[in-house]
Design an enzyme around this catalytic site. Structure first.
Site, PDB file in Angstrom:
ATOM      1  N   HIS A  75      51.377  56.223  36.525  1.00  0.00           N
ATOM      2  CA  HIS A  75      49.999  56.710  36.704  1.00  0.00           C
ATOM      3  C   HIS A  75      49.837  57.202  38.134  1.00  0.00           C
ATOM      4  O   HIS A  75      50.033  56.430  39.073  1.00  0.00           O
ATOM      5  CB  HIS A  75      48.985  55.594  36.456  1.00  0.00           C
ATOM      6  CG  HIS A  75      48.847  55.222  35.011  1.00  0.00           C
ATOM      7  ND1 HIS A  75      47.843  54.413  34.556  1.00  0.00           N
ATOM      8  CD2 HIS A  75      49.578  55.553  33.933  1.00  0.00           C
ATOM      9  CE1 HIS A  75      47.963  54.253  33.250  1.00  0.00           C
ATOM     10  NE2 HIS A  75      49.025  54.925  32.853  1.00  0.00           N
ATOM     11  N   TYR A 204      38.340  51.161  36.199  1.00  0.00           N
ATOM     12  CA  TYR A 204      37.658  49.994  36.756  1.00  0.00           C
ATOM     13  C   TYR A 204      36.174  50.303  36.737  1.00  0.00           C
ATOM     14  O   TYR A 204      35.747  51.252  37.404  1.00  0.00           O
ATOM     15  CB  TYR A 204      38.092  49.749  38.206  1.00  0.00           C
ATOM     16  CG  TYR A 204      39.487  49.193  38.385  1.00  0.00           C
ATOM     17  CD1 TYR A 204      40.608  50.011  38.326  1.00  0.00           C
ATOM     18  CD2 TYR A 204      39.670  47.837  38.645  1.00  0.00           C
ATOM     19  CE1 TYR A 204      41.892  49.488  38.510  1.00  0.00           C
ATOM     20  CE2 TYR A 204      40.950  47.305  38.839  1.00  0.00           C
ATOM     21  CZ  TYR A 204      42.051  48.141  38.764  1.00  0.00           C
ATOM     22  OH  TYR A 204      43.310  47.620  38.956  1.00  0.00           O
ATOM     23  N   PRO A 296      42.893  39.080  40.416  1.00  0.00           N
ATOM     24  CA  PRO A 296      43.691  40.154  39.808  1.00  0.00           C
ATOM     25  C   PRO A 296      43.146  41.571  39.999  1.00  0.00           C
ATOM     26  O   PRO A 296      43.844  42.530  39.674  1.00  0.00           O
ATOM     27  CB  PRO A 296      43.708  39.789  38.316  1.00  0.00           C
ATOM     28  CG  PRO A 296      42.516  38.928  38.114  1.00  0.00           C
ATOM     29  CD  PRO A 296      42.288  38.210  39.403  1.00  0.00           C
ATOM     30  N   LYS A 300      47.811  42.787  42.665  1.00  0.00           N
ATOM     31  CA  LYS A 300      48.789  42.565  43.732  1.00  0.00           C
ATOM     32  C   LYS A 300      49.738  41.376  43.520  1.00  0.00           C
ATOM     33  O   LYS A 300      50.777  41.290  44.183  1.00  0.00           O
ATOM     34  CB  LYS A 300      48.054  42.335  45.071  1.00  0.00           C
ATOM     35  CG  LYS A 300      47.438  43.600  45.642  1.00  0.00           C
ATOM     36  CD  LYS A 300      48.493  44.463  46.301  1.00  0.00           C
ATOM     37  CE  LYS A 300      48.061  45.890  46.480  1.00  0.00           C
ATOM     38  NZ  LYS A 300      48.440  46.813  45.404  1.00  0.00           N
ATOM     39  N   TYR A 388      46.320  50.267  47.019  1.00  0.00           N
ATOM     40  CA  TYR A 388      46.546  50.072  45.587  1.00  0.00           C
ATOM     41  C   TYR A 388      47.975  50.453  45.203  1.00  0.00           C
ATOM     42  O   TYR A 388      48.656  49.711  44.484  1.00  0.00           O
ATOM     43  CB  TYR A 388      45.527  50.874  44.773  1.00  0.00           C
ATOM     44  CG  TYR A 388      45.476  50.444  43.325  1.00  0.00           C
ATOM     45  CD1 TYR A 388      44.685  49.372  42.921  1.00  0.00           C
ATOM     46  CD2 TYR A 388      46.248  51.087  42.358  1.00  0.00           C
ATOM     47  CE1 TYR A 388      44.657  48.948  41.606  1.00  0.00           C
ATOM     48  CE2 TYR A 388      46.232  50.676  41.042  1.00  0.00           C
ATOM     49  CZ  TYR A 388      45.426  49.611  40.675  1.00  0.00           C
ATOM     50  OH  TYR A 388      45.412  49.185  39.362  1.00  0.00           O
TER      51      TYR A 388
HETATM   52  P1  RFL Z   1      54.898  32.574  37.938  1.00  0.00           P
HETATM   53  O1  RFL Z   1      54.952  33.825  37.128  1.00  0.00           O
HETATM   54  O2  RFL Z   1      53.751  31.657  37.742  1.00  0.00           O
HETATM   55  O3  RFL Z   1      56.271  31.797  37.670  1.00  0.00           O
HETATM   56  C1  RFL Z   1      56.470  30.472  38.080  1.00  0.00           C
HETATM   57  C2  RFL Z   1      57.466  29.824  37.136  1.00  0.00           C
HETATM   58  O4  RFL Z   1      57.749  28.498  37.570  1.00  0.00           O
HETATM   59  C3  RFL Z   1      57.736  27.619  36.460  1.00  0.00           C
HETATM   60  N1  RFL Z   1      57.435  26.266  36.939  1.00  0.00           N
HETATM   61  C4  RFL Z   1      58.382  25.311  37.100  1.00  0.00           C
HETATM   62  N2  RFL Z   1      59.700  25.322  36.889  1.00  0.00           N
HETATM   63  C5  RFL Z   1      60.399  24.173  37.151  1.00  0.00           C
HETATM   64  N3  RFL Z   1      59.798  23.047  37.608  1.00  0.00           N
HETATM   65  C6  RFL Z   1      58.483  22.988  37.841  1.00  0.00           C
HETATM   66  N4  RFL Z   1      57.905  21.876  38.316  1.00  0.00           N
HETATM   67  C7  RFL Z   1      57.715  24.161  37.591  1.00  0.00           C
HETATM   68  N5  RFL Z   1      56.392  24.471  37.703  1.00  0.00           N
HETATM   69  C8  RFL Z   1      56.253  25.752  37.314  1.00  0.00           C
HETATM   70  C9  RFL Z   1      56.668  28.212  35.557  1.00  0.00           C
HETATM   71  O5  RFL Z   1      56.818  27.786  34.199  1.00  0.00           O
HETATM   72  C10 RFL Z   1      56.917  29.707  35.734  1.00  0.00           C
HETATM   73  O6  RFL Z   1      57.859  30.216  34.806  1.00  0.00           O
HETATM   74  O7  RFL Z   1      54.979  32.878  39.504  1.00  0.00           O
HETATM   75  P2  RFL Z   1      55.699  34.067  40.321  1.00  0.00           P
HETATM   76  O8  RFL Z   1      57.120  34.225  39.861  1.00  0.00           O
HETATM   77  O9  RFL Z   1      55.402  33.808  41.724  1.00  0.00           O
HETATM   78  O10 RFL Z   1      54.959  35.409  39.822  1.00  0.00           O
HETATM   79  C11 RFL Z   1      53.622  35.651  40.162  1.00  0.00           C
HETATM   80  C12 RFL Z   1      52.919  36.441  39.060  1.00  0.00           C
HETATM   81  O11 RFL Z   1      53.151  35.837  37.820  1.00  0.00           O
HETATM   82  C13 RFL Z   1      51.402  36.581  39.302  1.00  0.00           C
HETATM   83  O12 RFL Z   1      51.145  36.799  40.665  1.00  0.00           O
HETATM   84  C14 RFL Z   1      50.788  37.748  38.506  1.00  0.00           C
HETATM   85  O13 RFL Z   1      50.849  37.527  37.124  1.00  0.00           O
HETATM   86  C15 RFL Z   1      49.336  37.965  38.927  1.00  0.00           C
HETATM   87  N6  RFL Z   1      48.677  39.040  38.172  1.00  0.00           N
HETATM   88  C16 RFL Z   1      48.886  40.371  38.481  1.00  0.00           C
HETATM   89  N7  RFL Z   1      49.757  40.711  39.446  1.00  0.00           N
HETATM   90  C17 RFL Z   1      50.025  42.019  39.688  1.00  0.00           C
HETATM   91  O14 RFL Z   1      50.816  42.324  40.595  1.00  0.00           O
HETATM   92  N8  RFL Z   1      49.458  43.031  38.969  1.00  0.00           N
HETATM   93  C18 RFL Z   1      48.578  42.794  37.987  1.00  0.00           C
HETATM   94  O15 RFL Z   1      48.142  43.727  37.316  1.00  0.00           O
HETATM   95  C19 RFL Z   1      48.230  41.413  37.730  1.00  0.00           C
HETATM   96  N9  RFL Z   1      47.369  41.111  36.754  1.00  0.00           N
HETATM   97  C20 RFL Z   1      47.835  38.737  37.102  1.00  0.00           C
HETATM   98  C21 RFL Z   1      47.176  39.803  36.420  1.00  0.00           C
HETATM   99  C22 RFL Z   1      47.651  37.435  36.675  1.00  0.00           C
HETATM  100  C23 RFL Z   1      46.806  37.197  35.626  1.00  0.00           C
HETATM  101  N10 RFL Z   1      46.710  35.848  35.222  1.00  0.00           N
HETATM  102  C24 RFL Z   1      46.867  35.447  33.884  1.00  0.00           C
HETATM  103  C25 RFL Z   1      46.760  34.811  36.223  1.00  0.00           C
HETATM  104  C26 RFL Z   1      46.320  39.568  35.389  1.00  0.00           C
HETATM  105  C27 RFL Z   1      46.109  38.261  34.996  1.00  0.00           C
HETATM  106  C28 RFL Z   1      45.119  38.046  33.896  1.00  0.00           C
HETATM  107  C1  PHB Z   2      46.700  44.864  33.535  1.00  0.00           C
HETATM  108  O1  PHB Z   2      47.042  45.933  32.983  1.00  0.00           O
HETATM  109  O2  PHB Z   2      46.958  43.774  33.048  1.00  0.00           O
HETATM  110  C2  PHB Z   2      45.957  44.902  34.823  1.00  0.00           C
HETATM  111  C3  PHB Z   2      45.641  46.117  35.391  1.00  0.00           C
HETATM  112  C4  PHB Z   2      44.949  46.153  36.593  1.00  0.00           C
HETATM  113  C5  PHB Z   2      44.576  44.971  37.211  1.00  0.00           C
HETATM  114  C6  PHB Z   2      44.908  43.747  36.639  1.00  0.00           C
HETATM  115  C7  PHB Z   2      45.601  43.714  35.444  1.00  0.00           C
HETATM  116  O3  PHB Z   2      43.881  45.020  38.371  1.00  0.00           O
END
Ligand code: RFL
Ligand code: PHB
Length: 394
Positions: A75, A204, A296, A300, A388
């Site tokens: 995009h 957004y 979110p 980032k 962004y």
């Molecule tokens: P994770 O993905 O949470 O992975 C951590 C892993 O560690 C395991 N774990 C353990 N393993 C062994 N022993 C233990 N005691 C443990 N405790 C935990 C867990 O099971 C897991 O597998 O962390 P990591 O790798 O730092 O990654 C970070 C990302 O997952 C997170 O920042 C993003 O998902 C945030 N986020 C977004 N980030 C973006 O860059 N772009 C986005 O568009 C975006 N949208 C989002 C998001 C997060 C969301 N939620 C659900 C929080 C949208 C949403 C809705």
């Molecule tokens: C997504 O596609 O899940 C998404 C997109 C933009 C955001 C957060 C999540 O800011």
């Protein structure tokens, strides 16, 4: 007790742990990844979707972008909508060609797990009772239970990539870390729907009833989010109610609206900003959500996690190849700078685009002026676009 030996013990097989494991593998450095959950759970977990230019470039350099290049959706812009009008921000045009790619975090994780398995290096799922020891010495070790058996992993370094609820950050003595935290009076209700995206780019939207976001996962699947109260109960949200609210908040006066289709996944996520300083204690290095959480709205979180482990892998490689610890010694300071920039941007996107129930009429007018200024000022749009699309890895 069964004892294994490695160079880097990686706690957590999310994006941070898996990218780190692969970067180390490519530099000939051995690691063991320990993951609490099972393989399917980790692969199926629905989360982020936006990859910054730098994250895409990194995955390409790692040789892991074959499916991303085929299925990811590049995009070059996004829309900001308010008062019934969509305004396009030309991310690529304003940043000298930097763009974002939509590719689900679960797909990134799937590709990374398959790549890890192909290397033959250890990745253990379903481990429990992980505990970290002797972190302030040169020979730390990790204890855990696998298949009912207590095991020990001796290593040179521990990478805490176990997310916000992980054990790594909590394994450090009281008083070492300072935490900075901020809550928000909203959460996101997110859905995946079997419905073709009706816009080529993300929307957004700020509406009087609150924020809504239109995103996508494929030519057949739409990803949508609604601002809700943090204590909202998912059971109170029937599919009809979700669609009604999405349509009211997203529809623009030119007749644009998302296509409606069967919802096959939904969940509510609270929002917070969180930073721990420093990102290191002795031989333990924190990376990704274990060290910081962003709301979110700025997309980032995953990208920050990738930037952390890119830095960490380089620092560990310098340690082994040249006995040079400069990278390890500056890991935290460099990471915190990027983290705070991302915090600032994510806070700004969140506060600019959400409707606070306790906001005064003054606040609402000011917020509208902020958006009005944003979409009319090239300087303001460039500022948004730069953050962004993301800064180069550094
Ligand atoms: P994770 O993905 O949470 O992975 C951590 C892993 O560690 C395991 N774990 C353990 N393993 C062994 N022993 C233990 N005691 C443990 N405790 C935990 C867990 O099971 C897991 O597998 O962390 P990591 O790798 O730092 O990654 C970070 C990302 O997952 C997170 O920042 C993003 O998902 C945030 N986020 C977004 N980030 C973006 O860059 N772009 C986005 O568009 C975006 N949208 C989002 C998001 C997060 C969301 N939620 C659900 C929080 C949208 C949403 C809705
Ligand atoms: C997504 O596609 O899940 C998404 C997109 C933009 C955001 C957060 C999540 O800011």
């Amino acid at each position: 007790m069964q004892t294994e030996q490695t160079q880097v013990a990686i706690i957590g097989a999310g994006p941070a742990g898996l990218i780190l494991g692969h970067l180390l593998h490519q530099r000939g450095i051995d690691s063991v990844i320990l993951e609490r959950r099972d393989r399917d759970y980790v692969i199926e977990r629905v989360r982020a979707g936006v990859l910054e230019q730098g994250t895409v470039d990194l995955l390409r350099e790692m040789g892991l972008a074959e499916r991303l290049d085929r299925e990811g959706m590049r995009h070059e812009g996004l829309y900001i909508a308010f008062d019934g009008t969509r305004h396009r921000i030309d991310l690529a045009g304003l940043t000298g060609g930097r763009a974002i790619t939509i590719y689900g975090q679960n797909e990134v994780v799937r590709d990374l797990i398959e790549a890890r398995e192909a290397t033959g290096r250890p990745l253990y799922f379903n481990v429990s009772n992980v505990s970290l020891h002797e972190l302030d010495t040169r020979r730390p070790f990790v204890r855990y239970i696998q298949d009912g058996t207590a095991r020990q992993l001796r290593c040179d370094f521990v990478a805490g990539c176990d997310g916000f609820h992980g054990v790594s950050r909590r394994s450090v003595p009281e008083g070492v870390f300072t935490t900075y935290e901020r809550g928000y009076p909203f959460a996101w209700l997110g859905i995946l729907a079997q419905a073709p995206p009706t816009s080529d780019e993300l929307v957004y939207s700020l509406h009087d009833r609150g924020f809504a976001l239109f995103s996508m996962r494929s030519p057949a699947v739409t990803r949508l989010y609604l601002q809700v109260d943090p204590d909202e109960n998912l059971d109170d949200w029937s599919d009809d109610r979700i669609w009604n609210e999405l349509l009211v908040r997203l529809r623009t006066s030119d007749g644009w609206e998302p296509a409606v289709g069967p919802i096959f996944q939904k969940g509510i996520t609270p929002m917070r900003s969180f930073v721990v300083e420093p990102m290191r204690y002795g031989r333990l290095f924190l990376a990704g959500d274990a060290a910081h959480i962003v709301p979110p709205t700025g997309a980032k979180g995953l990208n920050l996690a990738a930037a952390d482990v890119w830095r960490l892998a380089g620092a560990i490689a310098d340690h082994y190849a040249a006995n040079d610890d400069t990278g390890l010694d500056t890991y935290s300071a460099r990471g915190l700078q990027r983290t705070w920039w991302a915090q600032r941007f994510s806070w700004w996107m969140t506060s600019t685009l959400h409707r606070s129930t306790d906001g005064s009429p003054f606040d609402h007018r000011r917020q509208r002026a902020e958006l009005d200024y944003l979409v009319q000022s090239k300087a303001a749009m460039t500022s948004l676009a730069e953050s962004y699309a993301g800064l180069p890895l550094a």
